[in-house]
Scaffold this active site. Sequence first.
Site, PDB file in Angstrom:
ATOM      1  N   ASP A   1      -3.047  14.028  -3.701  1.00 10.69           N
ATOM      2  CA  ASP A   1      -3.465  12.667  -4.049  1.00 10.69           C
ATOM      3  C   ASP A   1      -3.559  12.521  -5.545  1.00 10.69           C
ATOM      4  O   ASP A   1      -3.153  11.522  -6.107  1.00 10.69           O
ATOM      5  CB  ASP A   1      -4.782  12.314  -3.370  1.00 10.69           C
ATOM      6  CG  ASP A   1      -4.501  11.670  -2.043  1.00 10.69           C
ATOM      7  OD1 ASP A   1      -4.137  12.400  -1.110  1.00 10.69           O
ATOM      8  OD2 ASP A   1      -4.582  10.431  -1.969  1.00 10.69           O
TER       9      ASP A   1
ATOM     10  N   SER B   1       2.441  13.929   4.013  1.00 10.55           N
ATOM     11  CA  SER B   1       2.876  13.708   2.637  1.00 10.55           C
ATOM     12  C   SER B   1       4.372  13.467   2.617  1.00 10.55           C
ATOM     13  O   SER B   1       5.158  14.304   3.063  1.00 10.55           O
ATOM     14  CB  SER B   1       2.544  14.934   1.776  1.00 10.55           C
ATOM     15  OG  SER B   1       3.421  15.006   0.672  1.00 10.55           O
TER      16      SER B   1
ATOM     17  N   CYS C   1      -1.808  17.295   6.703  1.00 16.96           N
ATOM     18  CA  CYS C   1      -1.791  15.843   6.480  1.00 16.96           C
ATOM     19  C   CYS C   1      -0.357  15.303   6.531  1.00 16.96           C
ATOM     20  O   CYS C   1       0.523  15.939   7.117  1.00 16.96           O
ATOM     21  CB  CYS C   1      -2.478  15.486   5.169  1.00 16.96           C
ATOM     22  SG  CYS C   1      -3.001  13.738   5.090  1.00 16.96           S
TER      23      CYS C   1
ATOM     24  N   ARG D   1       0.806  -1.222   0.000  1.00 20.74           N
ATOM     25  CA  ARG D   1       0.000   0.000   0.000  1.00 20.74           C
ATOM     26  C   ARG D   1       0.836   1.269   0.000  1.00 20.74           C
ATOM     27  O   ARG D   1       2.043   1.212   0.172  1.00 20.74           O
ATOM     28  CB  ARG D   1      -1.025   0.007   1.131  1.00 20.74           C
ATOM     29  CG  ARG D   1      -0.430  -0.019   2.533  1.00 20.74           C
ATOM     30  CD  ARG D   1      -1.379  -0.783   3.449  1.00 20.74           C
ATOM     31  NE  ARG D   1      -1.413  -0.280   4.808  1.00 20.74           N
ATOM     32  CZ  ARG D   1      -2.245   0.656   5.260  1.00 20.74           C
ATOM     33  NH1 ARG D   1      -3.084   1.263   4.454  1.00 20.74           N
ATOM     34  NH2 ARG D   1      -2.215   1.031   6.523  1.00 20.74           N
TER      35      ARG D   1
ATOM     36  N   GLY E   1       3.067   5.199  -3.998  1.00 15.39           N
ATOM     37  CA  GLY E   1       4.350   4.907  -4.632  1.00 15.39           C
ATOM     38  C   GLY E   1       4.602   3.411  -4.769  1.00 15.39           C
ATOM     39  O   GLY E   1       4.930   2.917  -5.839  1.00 15.39           O
TER      40      GLY E   1
ATOM     41  N   ALA F   1       6.331  13.417   0.088  1.00 12.88           N
ATOM     42  CA  ALA F   1       7.012  14.364  -0.794  1.00 12.88           C
ATOM     43  C   ALA F   1       7.187  15.721  -0.103  1.00 12.88           C
ATOM     44  O   ALA F   1       8.262  16.326  -0.152  1.00 12.88           O
ATOM     45  CB  ALA F   1       6.241  14.510  -2.096  1.00 12.88           C
TER      46      ALA F   1
END
Lengths: 322, 322
Positions: B202, B135, B133, B20, B23, B137
């Site tokens: 997303d 992330s 959130c 999951r 990536g 990246a």
Amino acid sequence: MRLVKEVYEIAEKIKNMEIRGAGKIARSAALALQIQAEKSQAKNSDELWKELKEAAKLLHSTRPTAVSLPNALRYVMYRGKIAYQGGADLDQLKFIVINAAKEFIHNSEKAIERIAEFGAKRIEDGDVIMTHCHSKAAIGVMKKAWDEGKDIKVIVTETRPKWQGKLTARELAEYGIPVIYVVDSAARHYMKMTDKVVMGADSITANGAVINKIGTALIALTAKEHRVWVMIAAETYKFHPETMLGQLVEIEMRDPYEVIPKEELETWPKNIEVWNPAFDVTPAEYIDVIITEKGVIPPYAAIDILKEEFGWAFKYTEPWED
Amino acid sequence: MRLVKEVYEIAEKIKNMEIRGAGKIARSAALALQIQAEKSQAKNSDELWKELKEAAKLLHSTRPTAVSLPNALRYVMYRGKIAYQGGADLDQLKFIVINAAKEFIHNSEKAIERIAEFGAKRIEDGDVIMTHCHSKAAIGVMKKAWDEGKDIKVIVTETRPKWQGKLTARELAEYGIPVIYVVDSAARHYMKMTDKVVMGADSITANGAVINKIGTALIALTAKEHRVWVMIAAETYKFHPETMLGQLVEIEMRDPYEVIPKEELETWPKNIEVWNPAFDVTPAEYIDVIITEKGVIPPYAAIDILKEEFGWAFKYTEPWED
Ligand SMILES: Nc1ncnc2c1ncn2[C@@H]1O[C@H](COP(=O)(O)O)[C@@H](O)[C@H]1O
Ligand SMILES: Nc1ncnc2c1ncn2[C@@H]1O[C@H](COP(=O)(O)O)[C@@H](O)[C@H]1O
């Protein structure tokens, strides 16, 4: 000089929070001044005015940051001061002060009702309304619209960190109104389906900015972006006279443990600080109207309310100061 | 026709969520196609192309709504299709497909690193950064700036309902970066002290709109209001090619019990509905740049990324469809 015992009692109850909520605090403070005037043993207006000033100072000291408490005192004392300085005799001063206090209490009690009436006229059948936090005045508007047979639906934001949205959701739902409950972050996502935003206020500044529960400014901003009206339901004693003197409203910083439970926070790295501001400030430009018990006003007319309620004279001293 | 067992295994693991994260899913899908090409018993390019299409369809069916999975398949299969239609023989087709899969996997692995490098250049010493959130990246950008010796501070929003902000706060803090943790509603209140907003995505649409965790659009809106740059860190496989065909991205509605625990919700009046959208959509106009592994682009150039990665030809059929 001795104040009547009711003044001490009321002051004590406000201090220890037996009396709480902006409305109740304000009405109790006015009542204390009324009782002082009624039961005073003063032999002339000089003596009575001295007592009233003492009473006001005592009451004022109990919760120095709330705006409704000094406003109630100002309402009564400003009228007393004008009379006293104009040469009123003892009976005249008593009459003026008792009358002003009764007027304040009456206005305050009727305020929510009148705000509901005025606000509900701006709600249309089929409207989807968004609200934030738990505001008695805002809820009054929605209930009134519902009573009038308007088929409304209310989007309620949960209102972190203290979840006041839960109170609002239950109160509206138990009244029969259909509710959609969402996280605070969903405000923009659902603004397209929203017809009106109705929220309360903690205080309102001279230039029409609204201090209210953290998150209010974000909702108002996206409402403005969507051309959705933002209506602020607020009794006139929420208007903050010291902002006429340039005073900034203090944004209360509350306990971080409201955001993260203590036990959890203690396990976190030390370079995380939790900041928990209770309020944010919404600029007047994002607000369509403020609904007061005196009438529906543009936010820019906040200054008119303040001038009328407190007068420019207030600029120089509090009516209970010399 | 039988596919090699690794394809079935990978498909199964994606389906049951053993594999999951956008990536990992994408890289595993590319790897599955690579193994199919490597171990295929096909006797000619027609047979191999048939197998590859079967494998792609099987993999695609496992998580039909995520964007990274079909994008990995498209990357490999689009290149395969061009070769196959151009008359490649078996060995040539194998080579092209294996190469495309390796390229995808390599690019994907390097993407976070390159995004961090590009993004960090836009972070200045002393910057206060706001993020939302969790992330990978976006966090990469902040860590890289920190590695470069830039003295940054990060405001992390808690990200209701699933508190991904906690993960982000801990991860940054454990890396040494000072963190300020706030409720989502505080985004506007602290935007004045914020220098840059860095968030993930997303998916990204043909016209540069960013689909990301609910609340992203509110933060971007108030950042824009404050002339604070919004930087979206996103690998190119987050770009959503079907939006070139007019397709709207489905906003996943998740379980209400993520917002209110089941036991609590069951005690609530029945006319309260809890709505729990996972994402919102931020229009391109609120975004300063999207930082991809290919380079830093204005959101309006999303279409260029999509055209290059998938080609206009994609308009007519998926490369694994006929
Ligand atoms: N703490 C405060 N007390 C009183 N007024 C404030 C305060 N903070 C902001 N304002 C006013 O509210 C508005 C804030 O607008 P902005 O800076 O866009 O959030 C301006 O009209 C300010 O004068
Ligand atoms: N579900 C969706 N899928 C793809 N694009 C969307 C979706 N919702 C909104 N958009 C795009 O995102 C932007 C939304 O802007 P706004 O209506 O201001 O929130 C516009 O550019 C829309 O084309």
